[in-house]
Design a protein around this motif. Structure first.
Motif, PDB file in Angstrom:
ATOM      1  N   THR A 105       0.795  -1.232   0.000  1.00 19.47           N
ATOM      2  CA  THR A 105       0.000   0.000   0.000  1.00 19.47           C
ATOM      3  C   THR A 105       0.826   1.281   0.000  1.00 19.47           C
ATOM      4  N   LEU A 213      -3.744   1.804   8.716  1.00 16.34           N
ATOM      5  CA  LEU A 213      -2.828   2.331   7.709  1.00 16.34           C
ATOM      6  C   LEU A 213      -2.890   3.843   7.789  1.00 16.34           C
ATOM      7  N   THR A 218      -3.902   6.439   1.534  1.00 18.86           N
ATOM      8  CA  THR A 218      -5.176   5.845   1.940  1.00 18.86           C
ATOM      9  C   THR A 218      -6.372   6.646   1.462  1.00 18.86           C
ATOM     10  N   ASP A 221      -7.103   5.633  -2.500  1.00 20.83           N
ATOM     11  CA  ASP A 221      -7.124   4.191  -2.718  1.00 20.83           C
ATOM     12  C   ASP A 221      -7.759   3.444  -1.549  1.00 20.83           C
ATOM     13  N   CYS A 225      -6.983  -0.391  -0.379  1.00 22.12           N
ATOM     14  CA  CYS A 225      -6.269  -0.545   0.880  1.00 22.12           C
ATOM     15  C   CYS A 225      -7.064  -1.376   1.881  1.00 22.12           C
TER      16      CYS A 225
END
Length: 242
Positions: A105, A213, A218, A221, A225
């Motif tokens: 990621t 995360l 983030t 996406d 993620c």
């Protein structure tokens, strides 16, 4: 002039030892996030010299630390002791799972557990992105704001959930939405980058941790993620049952 509600409205600090009561009052302010000496003074009623002296003493004990702006925040010492005491199979598997999630990621991956009314960071795989400040293992934060707190509270029993909402910066409706979609998203804290969080479930489906995360990746996406995070959370949850 900015005014703040006093934490003594809902918390008691009456151990019978004055200096411990003052230290407890100061730490209760930091449960909400980083705070300057001025904010600590405004919230606690302590004199500025007393607040500054206590904060520095707690910093020497690593119960308090400071951010890049010089504000005080909860330190890693208690968290480190809790990690040592509650070590388990999930933690043993966390390092490679988080490292793989970070590589997939491009965001900082962290594992958090609930401990004594706090969210405790128990494992990390950080990126080198300067826009995403690192969070050390053992760092503790309050459960009053942010996606990690929402995930750690959303599936709790009603009485625990109700208590957790007292003073929180999110509502029961927000937690209902988290339960419905299975993840939470938002700012990880004052000045922090965007954060995604999903639950890690142990035996019986009980939420035992939150996987997060953090980083600008983030935002655009989120769906990609969260899919990777859910897969990682399943692997960590399986380790709990192993």
């Amino acid at each position: 002039m900015t005014t703040y509600p006093s934490p003594t409205a809902t918390l008691r600090h009456d151990s019978g030892v004055a200096v411990l009561d003052k230290a407890s009052l100061l730490l209760s302010v930091l449960e909400d996030g980083p705070a300057s000496v001025s904010r600590i003074v405004a919230l606690t009623g302590l004199t500025r010299p007393t607040a500054h002296r206590l904060a520095l003493a707690l910093q020497r004990l690593r119960l308090v630390t400071r951010d890049n702006g010089g504000r005080f925040l909860l330190g890693p010492r208690l968290g480190e002791m809790a990690v040592t005491e509650h070590g388990d199979r999930m933690l043993a598997q966390a390092a490679p799972v988080l490292a793989e999630l970070r590589e997939d990621t491009g965001a900082s991956a962290r594992l958090h557990r609930r401990c004594d009314g706090h969210q405790l960071c128990v494992a990390v795989a950080e990126t080198a992105d300067p826009a995403t400040p690192p969070v050390p293992v053992g760092a503790a934060a309050g459960l009053r704001s942010g996606p990690v707190a929402q995930v750690l509270l959303a599936w709790e029993e009603p009485d625990v959930l109700y208590q957790g909402l007292a003073g929180a910066r999110f509502t029961a409706a927000v937690l209902a939405q988290v339960r419905h979609r299975g993840w939470a998203q938002g700012a990880g804290g004052p000045g922090a980058p965007d954060t995604l969080a999903v639950p890690v479930r142990g035996p019986g489906g009980r939420v035992v941790a939150a996987l997060s995360l953090s980083g600008p990746v983030t935002v655009p996406d989120a769906r990609k993620c969260t899919a990777a995070m859910i897969d990682a959370a399943l692997r960590l949850g399986e380790a709990c049952e192993g």
